[in-house]
Each structure stands twice: as C-alpha cells, then as structure tokens.
Motif scaffolding. Structure first.
Motif, PDB file in Angstrom:
ATOM      1  N   LYS A  79      -3.039   2.616  -5.097  1.00  0.00           N
ATOM      2  CA  LYS A  79      -4.164   1.924  -5.745  1.00  0.00           C
ATOM      3  C   LYS A  79      -4.705   0.799  -4.862  1.00  0.00           C
ATOM      4  N   ALA A  80      -4.866   1.086  -3.582  1.00  0.00           N
ATOM      5  CA  ALA A  80      -5.497   0.192  -2.606  1.00  0.00           C
ATOM      6  C   ALA A  80      -4.656  -1.015  -2.200  1.00  0.00           C
ATOM      7  N   THR A  81      -3.357  -1.005  -2.535  1.00  0.00           N
ATOM      8  CA  THR A  81      -2.493  -2.096  -2.087  1.00  0.00           C
ATOM      9  C   THR A  81      -1.042  -1.611  -2.034  1.00  0.00           C
ATOM     10  N   TYR A  82      -0.109  -2.525  -1.820  1.00  0.00           N
ATOM     11  CA  TYR A  82       1.306  -2.167  -1.782  1.00  0.00           C
ATOM     12  C   TYR A  82       1.748  -1.760  -3.192  1.00  0.00           C
ATOM     13  N   THR A  83       2.923  -1.158  -3.269  1.00  0.00           N
ATOM     14  CA  THR A  83       3.379  -0.584  -4.536  1.00  0.00           C
ATOM     15  C   THR A  83       3.787  -1.641  -5.564  1.00  0.00           C
ATOM     16  N   VAL A 115      -6.918   1.305   5.239  1.00  0.00           N
ATOM     17  CA  VAL A 115      -6.453   0.427   6.315  1.00  0.00           C
ATOM     18  C   VAL A 115      -6.590  -1.061   5.972  1.00  0.00           C
ATOM     19  N   LEU A 116      -7.591  -1.423   5.201  1.00  0.00           N
ATOM     20  CA  LEU A 116      -7.802  -2.830   4.867  1.00  0.00           C
ATOM     21  C   LEU A 116      -6.740  -3.394   3.929  1.00  0.00           C
ATOM     22  N   ALA A 117      -5.964  -2.519   3.309  1.00  0.00           N
ATOM     23  CA  ALA A 117      -4.891  -2.997   2.427  1.00  0.00           C
ATOM     24  C   ALA A 117      -3.867  -3.816   3.197  1.00  0.00           C
ATOM     25  N   LEU A 118      -3.785  -3.608   4.501  1.00  0.00           N
ATOM     26  CA  LEU A 118      -2.864  -4.391   5.320  1.00  0.00           C
ATOM     27  C   LEU A 118      -3.300  -5.856   5.364  1.00  0.00           C
ATOM     28  N   ASP A 119      -4.575  -6.077   5.686  1.00  0.00           N
ATOM     29  CA  ASP A 119      -5.085  -7.445   5.815  1.00  0.00           C
ATOM     30  C   ASP A 119      -5.361  -8.124   4.483  1.00  0.00           C
ATOM     31  N   TYR A 120      -5.657  -7.336   3.444  1.00  0.00           N
ATOM     32  CA  TYR A 120      -6.014  -7.929   2.157  1.00  0.00           C
ATOM     33  C   TYR A 120      -4.904  -7.832   1.114  1.00  0.00           C
ATOM     34  N   GLY A 121      -3.797  -7.180   1.456  1.00  0.00           N
ATOM     35  CA  GLY A 121      -2.695  -7.047   0.513  1.00  0.00           C
ATOM     36  C   GLY A 121      -1.366  -7.523   1.060  1.00  0.00           C
ATOM     37  N   PRO A 124      -1.323 -11.150   3.174  1.00  0.00           N
ATOM     38  CA  PRO A 124      -1.371 -12.313   2.271  1.00  0.00           C
ATOM     39  C   PRO A 124      -0.103 -12.471   1.434  1.00  0.00           C
ATOM     40  N   LEU A 125       0.536 -11.361   1.082  1.00  0.00           N
ATOM     41  CA  LEU A 125       1.798 -11.441   0.338  1.00  0.00           C
ATOM     42  C   LEU A 125       2.841 -12.190   1.164  1.00  0.00           C
ATOM     43  N   ALA A 126       2.948 -11.840   2.444  1.00  0.00           N
ATOM     44  CA  ALA A 126       3.923 -12.509   3.319  1.00  0.00           C
ATOM     45  C   ALA A 126       3.629 -14.002   3.420  1.00  0.00           C
ATOM     46  N   VAL A 127       2.350 -14.355   3.540  1.00  0.00           N
ATOM     47  CA  VAL A 127       1.970 -15.769   3.634  1.00  0.00           C
ATOM     48  C   VAL A 127       2.290 -16.499   2.329  1.00  0.00           C
TER      49      VAL A 127
END
Length: 196
Positions: A79-83, A115-121, A124-127
């Motif tokens: 769904k466009a992001t991590y699980t 691919v954008l799920a990396l930069d937008y999901g 930011p979670l790690a930060v």
C-alpha cells in the motif's frame, strides 16, 4: 567491528526482502562486521499487536535493537509504504531507538512505481527513531531477487548484475560509515557494560 541488526518487515516466507537482507548480511560478514537477522513475522503476533513489551520474545527483540551499533531495515512495499508488520514492531521502540546508529534502508516491490516509498516512508521512519545517519538505501524490484536461494549455498541471490553492483555500492558506503564509527561504538558499549 560493528554489530549490525538486520530487521525484516516481510510477512512472507520465502521472501524477496529476506533474501536481499540475507545477501546484505553475508556481504557485511565478509567485511568483518557481525550481523543478525530479526524477522518481525517470527515475533508472537498477539503480544506484538497488544504492545506487550514484557513478553520474553518481544523484550529480547527490543534488547537486540538497543544493543546494535547499526541497523539495516528492510520491507516489501505494501500500500505504497513499508508493511504494517514492520510498523507494529517499530511502534514498540523508544523514540531514540536508532540514535547514534547508522541505518541502511531497503525496500522491495513488484513495480518501479513504488520507488518513492523509500524516501517518503522508510527513510523518515529511521529519522523518527533518532537515526542521525540514514544511508542511501535502495528500492529493488522483486524480479531481480531469487528468494529461493539458500544463502549458505553461496548462490546468486541477485539475478541482475547491475542490481547486484548497485546493492554492493550501497553496502560499501554503509560499511565505510560503520568503519568510521566503530571505535566510538565499541567505547560506548564498554561504558554501558561497565555501568551495568
């Protein structure tokens, strides 16, 4: 060298994400770092969803995060992001769980549209969890990963040489960061052990 915790948010087995993370772990081990894989799907579901951090398996998983010098974080795109599985686990972590730890994020998916799920999901979670250094992670198409390869057999997990080169470049940059931070991480761990 660095103690690297590799966290998989994949609910599936076999899993392209797990195969990629196992490949990354083998690569890190070959350069002298120790890595262990924590699969969120192997945690007790009822305790995970209830946020029961006193459960022995969840408490041990949280201790592994706290004791790591660095984190490799991986998930398939749902769904466009991590699980949601990964979200359920990280929701149990303190807000500073990744403080002082370099983090290398990986996402896998079936289409380049994700691919954008990396930069937008995932980044930011790690930060949000306090990471001060989030490495340039990678989004990898599942078709470029052979999820049926036994990592101990030494077969090629990454079936596309260009993808393999790109992953290895990301890992090399991450390892360089680990090598820079290793003396400080060892010193901090010694102080922690002496204090307890």
């Amino acid at each position: 060298m660095a103690e690297v915790l590799i966290i998989s948010g994949s609910p599936a087995a076999p899993s392209s994400t797990d195969a990629l993370l196992e490949h990354a772990g083998a690569h890190l081990a070959a350069t002298g770092h120790s890595g262990s894989l924590l699969r969120a799907r192997e945690l007790p579901g009822e305790a995970l969803l209830a946020g029961d951090t006193a459960h022995p398996q969840l408490a041990a998983a949280l201790d592994r995060v706290a004791g790591a010098d660095a984190v490799v974080l991986g998930s398939p795109v749902y769904k466009a992001t991590y699980t949601g599985l990964l979200k359920a686990f990280v929701d149990l972590l303190p807000m500073d769980a990744f403080a002082g730890k370099p983090v290398l994020p990986f996402l896998t998916g079936g289409s380049p549209a994700h691919v954008l799920a990396l930069d937008y999901g995932l980044k930011p979670l790690a930060v949000t969890l306090g990471a001060t250094h989030v490495a340039d992670g990678r989004f990898v198409l599942s078709a470029a990963i052979d999820k049926h390869v036994d990592p101990d057999a030494g077969g090629p997990t990454l079936t596309d040489p260009k993808v393999a080169d790109d992953i290895h470049a990301a890992l090399a940059a991450f390892e360089a960061e680990l090598d820079l931070r290793a003396p400080a991480a060892r010193l901090a761990r010694r102080h922690q052990e002496a204090a307890s």
